[in-house]
Write a protein that holds these residues in place. Structure first.
Motif, PDB file in Angstrom:
ATOM      1  N   SER A  20       0.815  -1.206   0.000  1.00 31.62           N
ATOM      2  CA  SER A  20       0.000   0.000   0.000  1.00 31.62           C
ATOM      3  C   SER A  20       0.847   1.254   0.000  1.00 31.62           C
ATOM      4  CB  SER A  20      -0.952   0.000   1.200  1.00 31.62           C
ATOM      5  OG  SER A  20      -0.218   0.099   2.395  1.00 31.62           O
ATOM      6  N   PHE A  24       1.632   5.212  -3.906  1.00 34.85           N
ATOM      7  CA  PHE A  24       0.641   6.207  -3.497  1.00 34.85           C
ATOM      8  C   PHE A  24       0.991   7.625  -3.938  1.00 34.85           C
ATOM      9  CE2 PHE A  24      -1.543   4.054   0.353  1.00 34.85           C
ATOM     10  CZ  PHE A  24      -2.424   3.452  -0.512  1.00 34.85           C
ATOM     11  N   GLN A  27      -0.640   9.016  -7.132  1.00 33.08           N
ATOM     12  CA  GLN A  27      -2.076   8.963  -7.318  1.00 33.08           C
ATOM     13  C   GLN A  27      -2.780  10.174  -6.701  1.00 33.08           C
ATOM     14  OE1 GLN A  27      -3.142   6.574  -9.269  1.00 33.08           O
ATOM     15  NE2 GLN A  27      -1.181   5.550  -9.303  1.00 33.08           N
ATOM     16  N   GLN A  32      -6.002   7.976  -2.878  1.00 32.23           N
ATOM     17  CA  GLN A  32      -5.104   7.498  -1.817  1.00 32.23           C
ATOM     18  C   GLN A  32      -5.867   7.314  -0.514  1.00 32.23           C
ATOM     19  OE1 GLN A  32      -1.626   9.909  -1.195  1.00 32.23           O
ATOM     20  NE2 GLN A  32      -1.389  10.262  -3.374  1.00 32.23           N
ATOM     21  N   GLY A  36      -6.421   3.824   1.345  1.00 33.64           N
ATOM     22  CA  GLY A  36      -5.919   3.722   2.722  1.00 33.64           C
ATOM     23  C   GLY A  36      -6.998   3.310   3.706  1.00 33.64           C
ATOM     24  N   SER A  67      -6.160   4.402 -13.293  1.00 35.60           N
ATOM     25  CA  SER A  67      -5.155   4.323 -12.235  1.00 35.60           C
ATOM     26  C   SER A  67      -4.689   2.894 -12.002  1.00 35.60           C
ATOM     27  CB  SER A  67      -5.708   4.896 -10.935  1.00 35.60           C
ATOM     28  OG  SER A  67      -5.963   6.274 -11.096  1.00 35.60           O
ATOM     29  N   GLN A  69      -3.045   1.805  -9.036  1.00 32.93           N
ATOM     30  CA  GLN A  69      -3.112   1.352  -7.646  1.00 32.93           C
ATOM     31  C   GLN A  69      -4.371   0.541  -7.302  1.00 32.93           C
ATOM     32  OE1 GLN A  69      -0.411   1.553  -5.864  1.00 32.93           O
ATOM     33  NE2 GLN A  69      -1.247   0.661  -4.026  1.00 32.93           N
TER      34      GLN A  69
END
Length: 177
Positions: A20, A24, A27, A32, A36, A67, A69
């Motif tokens: 994680s 970050f 982004q 984020q 989180g 994105s 992530q």
């Protein structure tokens, strides 16, 4: 077997925290925060917590379709769930979705190739955990090659290093070495 499962849970917690933190900074702040919040719910890594986190990652992915992530986290948490619950009813669908996300990440030029190789190796590792007798010989080389490539691309990839080590430990236990 119980100690192996508890070790896997500790590993999963450590892995999701490290993963994680990775990308970050690149982004949007809102994304984020959402990721989180979702990952924070995995403090208690229960099957339900993983399933809920994965569902939240799908929603975040829909909000931020370009994105990396959310796709990465969705794949990683699906694999974490699957390695801890290899025979759960939803495991096969989660693995198929994770594989689709990994394939999507492979095609994204901004995705970290080391991270993608790590996910691919983890996918094959989960397949071995599901059925060691049938899948061990079939996927062993794929796991090894993906972790080695991930570490060659990024020697500092801690997730790849830890998964590779866990894989070696599991193979030693299975083979009695």
């Amino acid at each position: 077997m119980t100690s192996l499962i508890s070790k896997q849970r500790v590993l999963v917690i450590a892995l999701f925290v490290m993963a994680s933190l990775g990308t970050f900074a690149q982004q949007p702040v809102q994304m984020q925060a959402l990721i989180g919040q979702s990952l924070a719910k995995l403090q208690q890594p229960t099957p339900e917590a993983f399933v809920n986190c994965i569902a939240e990652m799908k929603r975040i992915e829909a909000m931020f379709p370009d994105s990396i992530q959310p796709k990465y986290q969705m794949a990683l948490q699906s694999l974490n769930f699957s390695v801890m619950n290899p025979h759960a009813p939803q495991t096969e669908n989660l693995l198929k979705e994770a594989e689709q996300r990994i394939t999507t990440l492979e095609q994204m030029t901004s995705a970290d190739p080391s991270d993608v190789c790590t996910l691919r190796g983890f996918l094959y590792m989960v397949r071995i955990v599901q059925n060691p007798a049938q899948n061990g010989q079939r996927y062993y080389i794929d796991v090894m090659q993906n972790y080695e490539k991930a570490l060659k691309l990024n020697p500092d990839n801690q997730l790849a290093r830890q998964l590779q080590q866990k894989f070696f430990e599991g193979m030693k236990q299975q083979t009695g070495g």
